[in-house]
Design a protein around this motif. Structure first.
Motif, PDB file in Angstrom:
ATOM      1  N   THR A   5      27.490  16.081 115.536  1.00 18.23           N
ATOM      2  CA  THR A   5      28.233  17.049 116.157  1.00 18.23           C
ATOM      3  C   THR A   5      27.471  18.327 116.148  1.00 18.23           C
ATOM      4  N   VAL A   6      27.080  18.832 115.014  1.00 20.29           N
ATOM      5  CA  VAL A   6      26.431  19.958 114.650  1.00 20.29           C
ATOM      6  C   VAL A   6      25.043  20.212 115.607  1.00 20.29           C
ATOM      7  N   LEU A   7      24.205  19.154 115.623  1.00 19.51           N
ATOM      8  CA  LEU A   7      22.970  19.010 116.385  1.00 19.51           C
ATOM      9  C   LEU A   7      23.396  19.321 117.921  1.00 19.51           C
ATOM     10  N   SER A   8      24.518  18.521 118.359  1.00 18.04           N
ATOM     11  CA  SER A   8      24.678  18.575 119.799  1.00 18.04           C
ATOM     12  C   SER A   8      25.108  19.807 120.379  1.00 18.04           C
ATOM     13  N   LEU A   9      26.082  20.302 119.744  1.00 23.74           N
ATOM     14  CA  LEU A   9      26.661  21.710 119.876  1.00 23.74           C
ATOM     15  C   LEU A   9      25.563  23.005 119.751  1.00 23.74           C
ATOM     16  N   VAL A  10      24.742  22.677 118.814  1.00 23.35           N
ATOM     17  CA  VAL A  10      23.644  23.792 118.467  1.00 23.35           C
ATOM     18  C   VAL A  10      22.593  23.677 119.662  1.00 23.35           C
ATOM     19  N   PHE A  11      22.146  22.488 120.029  1.00 21.35           N
ATOM     20  CA  PHE A  11      21.152  22.055 121.075  1.00 21.35           C
ATOM     21  C   PHE A  11      21.806  22.655 122.456  1.00 21.35           C
ATOM     22  N   TRP A  12      23.146  22.368 122.685  1.00 21.10           N
ATOM     23  CA  TRP A  12      23.886  22.600 123.561  1.00 21.10           C
ATOM     24  C   TRP A  12      23.990  24.022 124.220  1.00 21.10           C
ATOM     25  N   GLN A  13      24.359  25.020 123.148  1.00 23.39           N
ATOM     26  CA  GLN A  13      24.524  26.346 123.049  1.00 23.39           C
ATOM     27  C   GLN A  13      22.768  26.874 123.194  1.00 23.39           C
ATOM     28  N   GLN A  14      22.022  26.500 122.361  1.00 23.91           N
ATOM     29  CA  GLN A  14      20.546  27.032 122.621  1.00 23.91           C
ATOM     30  C   GLN A  14      19.965  26.693 123.932  1.00 23.91           C
ATOM     31  N   THR A  15      20.136  25.499 124.614  1.00 19.88           N
ATOM     32  CA  THR A  15      19.532  25.120 125.720  1.00 19.88           C
ATOM     33  C   THR A  15      20.082  25.911 126.892  1.00 19.88           C
ATOM     34  N   ARG A  16      21.360  26.057 126.722  1.00 22.33           N
ATOM     35  CA  ARG A  16      22.055  27.073 127.911  1.00 22.33           C
ATOM     36  C   ARG A  16      21.324  28.365 127.699  1.00 22.33           C
ATOM     37  N   ALA A  17      21.317  29.040 126.203  1.00 24.82           N
ATOM     38  CA  ALA A  17      20.895  30.186 126.527  1.00 24.82           C
ATOM     39  C   ALA A  17      19.407  30.396 126.731  1.00 24.82           C
ATOM     40  N   PHE A  18      18.618  29.343 126.432  1.00 22.28           N
ATOM     41  CA  PHE A  18      17.067  29.306 127.019  1.00 22.28           C
ATOM     42  C   PHE A  18      16.912  29.187 128.584  1.00 22.28           C
ATOM     43  N   TYR A  19      17.819  28.331 129.144  1.00 17.62           N
ATOM     44  CA  TYR A  19      17.768  28.356 130.550  1.00 17.62           C
ATOM     45  C   TYR A  19      18.311  29.675 131.421  1.00 17.62           C
ATOM     46  N   TRP A  20      19.254  30.325 130.869  1.00 18.61           N
ATOM     47  CA  TRP A  20      19.695  31.400 131.349  1.00 18.61           C
ATOM     48  C   TRP A  20      18.852  32.658 131.170  1.00 18.61           C
ATOM     49  N   TYR A  21      18.163  32.377 130.045  1.00 23.66           N
ATOM     50  CA  TYR A  21      17.305  33.544 129.599  1.00 23.66           C
ATOM     51  C   TYR A  21      15.886  33.556 130.701  1.00 23.66           C
ATOM     52  N   PHE A  22      15.471  32.327 130.992  1.00 26.48           N
ATOM     53  CA  PHE A  22      14.339  32.135 132.035  1.00 26.48           C
ATOM     54  C   PHE A  22      14.551  32.580 133.453  1.00 26.48           C
ATOM     55  N   LYS A  23      15.947  31.969 133.790  1.00 31.02           N
ATOM     56  CA  LYS A  23      16.508  32.351 135.058  1.00 31.02           C
ATOM     57  C   LYS A  23      16.524  33.803 135.275  1.00 31.02           C
ATOM     58  N   ASP A  24      17.246  34.416 134.407  1.00 25.22           N
ATOM     59  CA  ASP A  24      17.164  35.917 134.492  1.00 25.22           C
ATOM     60  C   ASP A  24      16.048  36.650 134.400  1.00 25.22           C
ATOM     61  N   ASP A  25      15.131  36.213 133.897  1.00 25.35           N
ATOM     62  CA  ASP A  25      13.787  36.488 133.819  1.00 25.35           C
ATOM     63  C   ASP A  25      12.925  36.618 135.009  1.00 25.35           C
ATOM     64  N   LYS A  26      13.449  35.737 135.797  1.00 23.35           N
ATOM     65  CA  LYS A  26      12.522  35.502 137.057  1.00 23.35           C
ATOM     66  C   LYS A  26      13.194  36.309 138.207  1.00 23.35           C
ATOM     67  N   ARG A  27      14.190  36.992 137.842  1.00 19.74           N
ATOM     68  CA  ARG A  27      14.840  37.636 138.916  1.00 19.74           C
ATOM     69  C   ARG A  27      14.187  39.095 139.193  1.00 19.74           C
TER      70      ARG A  27
END
Length: 308
Positions: free
Chosen positions: A286-308
């Protein structure tokens, strides 16, 4: 689609680390199937003894049995589950009119997302369970299937029943998997959302930081173990049972039949076989799933915003 992919990738990361505990949990849940206490050999006395016995008799690599279908299950089931739940959040369906997280709405959203995920991942969950229960005769528990890989198992079912047969043969298992995941998801995701908001309001931790996520995961993991274990035992039994030439289960006809037989033959504690393994597995998962989920989303949106 992005939310589904991110949810699936996060769950696969957690599944890789917790699969040995899943193997132990599966074996302990199948031990003494439909037999009263004292009428069967105890091969796995506790979690630690199970680890030792499996490694000693089946070999160290046996602790990662069923890893491939386990990872695919995490991707399909949790991809849909976490992805759908995030979509509900994005649409504002988990909040009340004041914009605060609504516990009962979160429960409904989590249960709905979990039900969809359970159906999507049913075929590979069936194979995962059967591969993880397969062992040397000396420590065998439950029905022993002949296939030794995911590809062979899926090919066998497909050859006999066609593409829809992958769900038809595992349908009996679905009847246990859907309530299992719905209960687990509603407990996990609703508790995580409300706990996260609670700790955010206290301002003890940095917003969206690792410590905030870990704090929110603590009550989430505990609730999953308390609520889901009986459904988990039923689901494991349904998926692992053998089938006849028509694809019908040899031991149980469905969820209620399995529930009734376990209660009559093994008593109330039959539903809590492997509870310690569930606790050891579900909390870190549960801990790893939710932590990876939050961090993966943050990583994705960081790079998506960085490309704009």
């Amino acid at each position: 689609m992005t939310e589904f992919l991110l949810g699936g990738v996060a769950a696969m990361g957690a599944g890789f680390f917790t699969n040995p505990l899943e193997v132990v949990k599966t074996r302990m849940q199948l031990q003494g199937e439909l037999k009263a206490r004292g009428q069967y050999a105890i091969h796995y006395r506790n979690v630690f003894h199970a680890f030792y016995n499996i490694a000693k008799v089946d070999g160290m690599f046996a602790l990662q049995k069923g890893l491939v279908p386990a990872l695919w299950y995490q991707f399909f089931m949790n991809g849909w589950r976490l992805g759908a739940y995030q979509c509900f959040i994005n649409l504002g369906l988990t909040k009340d009119k004041d914009g605060k997280v609504s516990f009962y709405k979160s429960v409904i959203a989590g249960a709905t997302a979990g039900g969809v995920g359970a159906i999507a991942g049913s075929p590979v969950y069936m194979v995962k369970t059967q591969l993880q229960s397969r062992s040397a005769e000396a420590i065998a528990v439950g029905y022993q299937h002949s296939h030794d890989s995911m590809s062979r198992a899926l090919k066998k079912v497909y050859t006999q029943y066609g593409i829809l047969g992958l769900w038809r043969v595992s349908f009996t298992g679905v009847s246990g998997a859907v309530p299992r995941v719905m209960v687990g998801s509603s407990a996990q995701l609703s508790t995580f959302s409300t706990s996260k908001e609670f700790f955010e309001n206290l301002q003890w931790f940095k917003k969206d930081g690792i410590m905030l996520l870990l704090a929110a995961c603590l009550p989430s993991g505990i609730m999953v173990v308390l609520c889901m274990t009986p459904f988990d035992v039923v689901s494991t039994r349904l998926y692992n049972q053998g089938t006849d030439s028509k694809g019908k289960g040899l031991y149980y006809s469905g969820f209620f039949d399995c529930f009734s037989k376990i209660f009559r033959k093994e008593g109330i504690w039959g539903f809590y076989k492997g509870w310690a393994a569930s606790l050891f597995r579900l909390f870190p998962h549960t801990v790893l799933s939710l932590v990876f989920w939050q961090q993966t989303r943050a990583f994705y949106w960081y790079f998506k915003d960085d490309k704009r």
